[in-house]
Design a protein around this motif. Structure first.
Motif, short mmCIF file in Angstrom:
data_model
loop_
_atom_site.label_atom_id
_atom_site.label_comp_id
_atom_site.label_asym_id
_atom_site.label_seq_id
_atom_site.Cartn_x
_atom_site.Cartn_y
_atom_site.Cartn_z
N VAL A 80 37.24 37.14 41.66
CA VAL A 80 39.05 36.79 42.85
C VAL A 80 38.56 38.40 42.95
O VAL A 80 39.26 40.00 42.53
CB VAL A 80 40.05 36.49 42.37
CG1 VAL A 80 40.93 36.66 42.96
CG2 VAL A 80 39.51 34.88 41.54
N THR A 81 38.74 39.27 44.40
CA THR A 81 38.81 40.28 44.73
C THR A 81 40.53 40.08 45.61
O THR A 81 40.86 39.70 46.13
CB THR A 81 38.15 40.38 46.12
OG1 THR A 81 38.06 40.06 47.08
CG2 THR A 81 36.20 40.02 45.43
N SER A 104 40.29 47.72 39.77
CA SER A 104 38.89 47.03 41.07
C SER A 104 40.19 46.07 41.43
O SER A 104 39.88 45.24 42.71
CB SER A 104 38.51 46.65 40.23
OG SER A 104 38.77 45.40 39.99
N ARG A 105 40.94 45.16 41.33
CA ARG A 105 42.00 44.02 42.38
C ARG A 105 40.97 43.00 42.23
O ARG A 105 40.95 42.87 42.85
CB ARG A 105 43.32 44.70 43.49
CG ARG A 105 43.49 46.31 43.05
CD ARG A 105 44.35 45.84 44.78
NE ARG A 105 43.37 45.98 45.73
CZ ARG A 105 43.92 46.12 46.87
NH1 ARG A 105 44.92 45.98 47.34
NH2 ARG A 105 42.38 46.54 48.10
N GLU A 135 35.64 47.96 41.89
CA GLU A 135 35.30 46.11 42.41
C GLU A 135 33.50 46.30 42.72
O GLU A 135 33.76 45.33 42.53
CB GLU A 135 35.28 46.25 44.27
CG GLU A 135 36.05 45.09 44.91
CD GLU A 135 36.44 44.90 45.63
OE1 GLU A 135 36.91 44.43 46.55
OE2 GLU A 135 35.51 45.76 47.43
N ALA A 136 32.95 47.34 42.92
CA ALA A 136 31.57 47.53 43.41
C ALA A 136 30.99 46.99 41.65
O ALA A 136 30.19 46.19 41.74
CB ALA A 136 30.94 48.28 43.66
N GLY A 234 34.11 47.39 48.55
CA GLY A 234 32.51 47.33 47.30
C GLY A 234 32.13 45.90 47.16
O GLY A 234 31.08 46.31 46.41
N PHE A 235 32.06 45.18 47.44
CA PHE A 235 32.16 43.58 47.20
C PHE A 235 31.01 43.21 47.74
O PHE A 235 29.72 43.10 47.33
CB PHE A 235 33.12 43.12 47.52
CG PHE A 235 32.14 41.32 47.55
CD1 PHE A 235 31.70 40.63 45.93
CD2 PHE A 235 32.45 40.69 48.62
CE1 PHE A 235 31.45 39.82 46.16
CE2 PHE A 235 31.68 39.56 48.95
CZ PHE A 235 31.41 38.74 47.20
#
Length: 247
Positions: A80-81, A104-105, A135-136, A234-235
Protein backbone atom coordinates in the motif's frame (compact mmCIF):
# COMPACT_ATOMS: atom_id res chain seq x y z
CA UNK A 1 -3.23 -15.80 -8.20
CA UNK A 2 0.38 -15.88 -9.39
CA UNK A 3 2.19 -18.17 -11.82
CA UNK A 4 3.42 -20.56 -9.12
CA UNK A 5 -0.06 -21.04 -7.69
CA UNK A 6 -1.53 -21.54 -11.15
CA UNK A 7 1.13 -24.12 -12.04
CA UNK A 8 0.48 -26.02 -8.80
CA UNK A 9 -3.26 -26.00 -9.47
CA UNK A 10 -2.88 -27.25 -13.04
CA UNK A 11 -0.34 -29.82 -11.86
CA UNK A 12 -2.86 -31.21 -9.37
CA UNK A 13 -5.45 -31.49 -12.11
CA UNK A 14 -2.97 -33.23 -14.42
CA UNK A 15 -1.97 -35.68 -11.68
CA UNK A 16 -5.59 -36.47 -10.86
CA UNK A 17 -5.32 -34.90 -7.41
CA UNK A 18 -7.94 -32.27 -8.26
CA UNK A 19 -10.92 -32.27 -10.59
CA UNK A 20 -11.80 -29.72 -13.22
CA UNK A 21 -14.58 -28.52 -10.91
CA UNK A 22 -12.01 -27.98 -8.14
CA UNK A 23 -9.92 -25.87 -10.50
CA UNK A 24 -12.94 -23.91 -11.67
CA UNK A 25 -13.85 -23.09 -8.07
CA UNK A 26 -10.37 -21.70 -7.43
CA UNK A 27 -10.40 -19.68 -10.66
CA UNK A 28 -14.06 -18.62 -10.42
CA UNK A 29 -13.32 -15.01 -9.48
CA UNK A 30 -10.63 -14.55 -12.14
CA UNK A 31 -9.57 -12.13 -13.35
CA UNK A 32 -11.15 -9.76 -10.80
CA UNK A 33 -13.30 -9.66 -7.70
CA UNK A 34 -15.79 -7.00 -6.67
CA UNK A 35 -15.71 -5.71 -3.11
CA UNK A 36 -19.22 -4.34 -2.82
CA UNK A 37 -19.66 -1.07 -4.70
CA UNK A 38 -16.31 0.47 -3.73
CA UNK A 39 -13.62 -1.52 -5.55
CA UNK A 40 -12.91 -4.17 -8.15
CA UNK A 41 -9.74 -6.02 -7.21
CA UNK A 42 -7.52 -7.27 -10.04
CA UNK A 43 -6.66 -10.78 -8.83
CA UNK A 44 -4.59 -11.80 -11.88
CA UNK A 45 -2.33 -8.77 -12.25
CA UNK A 46 0.64 -10.77 -11.02
CA UNK A 47 0.19 -13.22 -13.90
CA UNK A 48 0.05 -10.42 -16.47
CA UNK A 49 2.58 -7.82 -15.36
CA UNK A 50 4.79 -9.46 -12.72
CA UNK A 51 3.49 -7.83 -9.54
CA UNK A 52 0.19 -7.97 -7.63
CA UNK A 53 -2.11 -4.97 -7.60
CA UNK A 54 -0.76 -2.16 -5.41
CA UNK A 55 -3.10 0.02 -3.36
CA UNK A 56 -2.78 3.78 -3.73
CA UNK A 57 -4.21 4.93 -0.39
CA UNK A 58 -4.33 8.63 -1.24
CA UNK A 59 -7.93 9.85 -1.64
CA UNK A 60 -9.32 6.57 -0.28
CA UNK A 61 -10.96 6.34 3.14
CA UNK A 62 -9.33 4.32 5.90
CA UNK A 63 -12.13 1.76 5.67
CA UNK A 64 -11.67 1.37 1.91
CA UNK A 65 -7.91 0.90 2.26
CA UNK A 66 -8.38 -1.68 5.00
CA UNK A 67 -10.92 -3.72 3.03
CA UNK A 68 -8.89 -3.74 -0.18
CA UNK A 69 -5.65 -4.51 1.64
CA UNK A 70 -7.26 -7.41 3.51
CA UNK A 71 -8.41 -9.02 0.25
CA UNK A 72 -5.12 -8.54 -1.59
CA UNK A 73 -3.04 -9.83 1.33
CA UNK A 74 -5.01 -13.08 1.32
CA UNK A 75 -3.62 -13.94 -2.12
CA UNK A 76 0.05 -12.91 -1.95
CA UNK A 77 2.40 -10.04 -1.12
CA UNK A 78 0.78 -6.70 -0.27
CA UNK A 79 1.94 -3.15 -0.88
CA UNK A 80 0.00 0.00 0.00
CA UNK A 81 1.48 3.36 -0.98
CA UNK A 82 0.76 6.96 0.05
CA UNK A 83 -0.76 5.78 3.30
CA UNK A 84 -0.94 8.54 5.92
CA UNK A 85 -0.38 7.70 9.59
CA UNK A 86 -4.03 8.56 10.28
CA UNK A 87 -5.22 5.77 7.94
CA UNK A 88 -2.53 3.24 8.80
CA UNK A 89 -4.14 1.88 11.99
CA UNK A 90 -7.24 0.28 10.40
CA UNK A 91 -5.15 -1.20 7.58
CA UNK A 92 -2.62 -2.72 10.00
CA UNK A 93 -5.42 -4.25 12.05
CA UNK A 94 -7.02 -5.64 8.89
CA UNK A 95 -3.79 -7.33 7.75
CA UNK A 96 -2.04 -9.21 10.53
CA UNK A 97 1.73 -9.18 10.27
CA UNK A 98 1.80 -6.11 8.03
CA UNK A 99 4.46 -3.45 8.56
CA UNK A 100 3.87 0.31 8.28
CA UNK A 101 6.73 2.70 7.50
CA UNK A 102 5.92 6.38 8.15
CA UNK A 103 8.90 7.64 6.11
CA UNK A 104 7.88 6.02 2.84
CA UNK A 105 4.19 6.03 3.86
CA UNK A 106 3.90 2.38 2.87
CA UNK A 107 2.25 -0.67 4.35
CA UNK A 108 3.59 -4.01 3.22
CA UNK A 109 3.42 -7.70 3.94
CA UNK A 110 5.37 -10.48 2.30
CA UNK A 111 7.91 -10.57 -0.49
CA UNK A 112 7.80 -12.03 -3.97
CA UNK A 113 9.97 -15.06 -4.61
CA UNK A 114 11.27 -14.42 -8.11
CA UNK A 115 14.88 -14.51 -9.35
CA UNK A 116 16.66 -11.19 -9.86
CA UNK A 117 19.96 -10.79 -11.71
CA UNK A 118 21.23 -8.07 -9.41
CA UNK A 119 20.40 -5.17 -7.15
CA UNK A 120 18.94 -1.77 -8.02
CA UNK A 121 20.69 1.33 -6.69
CA UNK A 122 18.35 3.92 -5.17
CA UNK A 123 20.09 7.27 -5.22
CA UNK A 124 18.99 10.72 -4.06
CA UNK A 125 20.45 14.20 -4.19
CA UNK A 126 19.51 15.29 -0.67
CA UNK A 127 18.08 14.04 2.60
CA UNK A 128 14.79 15.75 1.76
CA UNK A 129 14.36 13.31 -1.14
CA UNK A 130 14.59 10.23 1.09
CA UNK A 131 10.81 9.65 1.48
CA UNK A 132 10.47 9.20 -2.30
CA UNK A 133 13.54 6.94 -2.35
CA UNK A 134 12.20 4.86 0.52
CA UNK A 135 8.95 4.32 -1.38
CA UNK A 136 11.10 2.98 -4.20
CA UNK A 137 13.22 0.83 -1.88
CA UNK A 138 10.19 -0.74 -0.20
CA UNK A 139 8.63 -1.46 -3.60
CA UNK A 140 11.81 -3.18 -4.75
CA UNK A 141 11.91 -5.27 -1.59
CA UNK A 142 8.33 -6.45 -2.09
CA UNK A 143 9.31 -7.38 -5.67
CA UNK A 144 12.16 -9.49 -4.30
CA UNK A 145 14.89 -7.17 -5.57
CA UNK A 146 17.73 -5.87 -3.40
CA UNK A 147 17.94 -2.08 -3.04
CA UNK A 148 21.33 -0.38 -2.62
CA UNK A 149 20.76 2.97 -0.92
CA UNK A 150 23.03 5.81 -2.08
CA UNK A 151 21.65 8.87 -0.29
CA UNK A 152 22.59 12.56 -0.05
CA UNK A 153 25.05 12.66 -2.96
CA UNK A 154 23.79 15.70 -4.90
CA UNK A 155 25.65 17.88 -7.36
CA UNK A 156 26.55 20.46 -4.70
CA UNK A 157 29.23 18.01 -3.56
CA UNK A 158 30.04 15.59 -6.39
CA UNK A 159 32.89 13.96 -4.46
CA UNK A 160 30.19 12.24 -2.38
CA UNK A 161 28.75 10.62 -5.50
CA UNK A 162 32.13 9.59 -6.88
CA UNK A 163 32.90 7.80 -3.62
CA UNK A 164 29.88 5.53 -4.30
CA UNK A 165 30.58 4.94 -7.99
CA UNK A 166 31.30 1.24 -7.43
CA UNK A 167 27.85 0.74 -5.87
CA UNK A 168 26.19 2.42 -8.86
CA UNK A 169 28.17 0.34 -11.35
CA UNK A 170 27.25 -2.92 -9.56
CA UNK A 171 23.52 -2.31 -10.00
CA UNK A 172 21.30 -3.55 -12.83
CA UNK A 173 19.54 -0.18 -12.87
CA UNK A 174 19.77 3.10 -10.95
CA UNK A 175 16.88 5.13 -9.61
CA UNK A 176 17.87 8.78 -9.07
CA UNK A 177 15.60 11.15 -7.14
CA UNK A 178 16.33 14.87 -7.09
CA UNK A 179 14.51 18.13 -6.50
CA UNK A 180 15.69 21.72 -6.93
CA UNK A 181 17.19 21.83 -10.46
CA UNK A 182 17.22 18.02 -10.81
CA UNK A 183 20.65 17.62 -12.40
CA UNK A 184 21.76 14.44 -10.64
CA UNK A 185 20.30 11.83 -13.07
CA UNK A 186 22.35 13.29 -15.95
CA UNK A 187 25.52 13.10 -13.86
CA UNK A 188 24.84 9.49 -12.88
CA UNK A 189 23.97 8.64 -16.48
CA UNK A 190 27.35 9.94 -17.56
CA UNK A 191 29.19 7.82 -14.99
CA UNK A 192 27.64 4.35 -15.37
CA UNK A 193 26.43 2.27 -18.31
CA UNK A 194 23.14 1.30 -16.68
CA UNK A 195 19.50 2.30 -17.20
CA UNK A 196 18.94 5.41 -15.09
CA UNK A 197 15.40 6.26 -14.00
CA UNK A 198 15.03 9.86 -12.91
CA UNK A 199 12.46 10.79 -10.29
CA UNK A 200 11.84 14.53 -9.96
CA UNK A 201 10.78 15.43 -6.43
CA UNK A 202 8.67 18.31 -5.18
CA UNK A 203 11.59 19.61 -3.09
CA UNK A 204 12.86 23.14 -3.58
CA UNK A 205 12.04 26.82 -3.42
CA UNK A 206 9.34 28.63 -5.40
CA UNK A 207 10.87 28.43 -8.86
CA UNK A 208 11.11 24.64 -8.61
CA UNK A 209 7.34 24.79 -9.18
CA UNK A 210 6.49 21.76 -7.06
CA UNK A 211 8.76 19.45 -9.03
CA UNK A 212 8.20 20.80 -12.56
CA UNK A 213 11.68 22.36 -12.77
CA UNK A 214 13.53 19.08 -12.06
CA UNK A 215 11.06 17.24 -14.31
CA UNK A 216 11.94 19.49 -17.26
CA UNK A 217 15.66 19.17 -16.50
CA UNK A 218 15.47 15.37 -16.48
CA UNK A 219 13.37 15.25 -19.64
CA UNK A 220 16.05 17.31 -21.36
CA UNK A 221 18.95 15.20 -20.11
CA UNK A 222 21.86 14.85 -22.54
CA UNK A 223 22.68 11.41 -21.06
CA UNK A 224 20.99 8.91 -23.43
CA UNK A 225 20.52 6.25 -20.74
CA UNK A 226 18.23 8.47 -18.62
CA UNK A 227 14.46 8.10 -18.63
CA UNK A 228 11.99 9.83 -16.33
CA UNK A 229 8.85 9.09 -14.31
CA UNK A 230 6.39 11.54 -12.81
CA UNK A 231 7.03 13.88 -9.87
CA UNK A 232 7.53 11.99 -6.56
CA UNK A 233 6.73 8.65 -8.23
CA UNK A 234 9.14 6.40 -6.37
CA UNK A 235 6.81 3.45 -6.81
CA UNK A 236 6.69 3.77 -10.61
CA UNK A 237 10.46 4.06 -10.87
CA UNK A 238 10.97 1.00 -8.69
CA UNK A 239 8.47 -1.09 -10.62
CA UNK A 240 10.29 -0.45 -13.89
CA UNK A 241 13.72 -0.94 -12.31
CA UNK A 242 12.55 -4.16 -10.67
CA UNK A 243 11.44 -5.58 -14.02
CA UNK A 244 14.85 -4.65 -15.48
CA UNK A 245 16.59 -6.44 -12.58
CA UNK A 246 14.62 -9.62 -13.32
CA UNK A 247 15.56 -9.81 -17.01
Amino acid sequence: MDEKKLRRLLGRVKAGQATLDDALRELRDAPFERLGDMATVDTHRMLRVGMPEVVLAESKTAAQVAAIARRLASDGPLLVTRLSPEKAGPARRAVRGSVYDPVSRTLRKGRMDLPARGPVAVCCAGTSDIPVCEEAAVTLDVMGVEALRVYDVGVAGLHRLLARRHDLASARAVIVAAGMEGALPSVVGGLVGRPVIGVPTSVGYGASLGGLAPLFTMLNSCAPNVTVVNVDNGFGAAFVAGLIARE
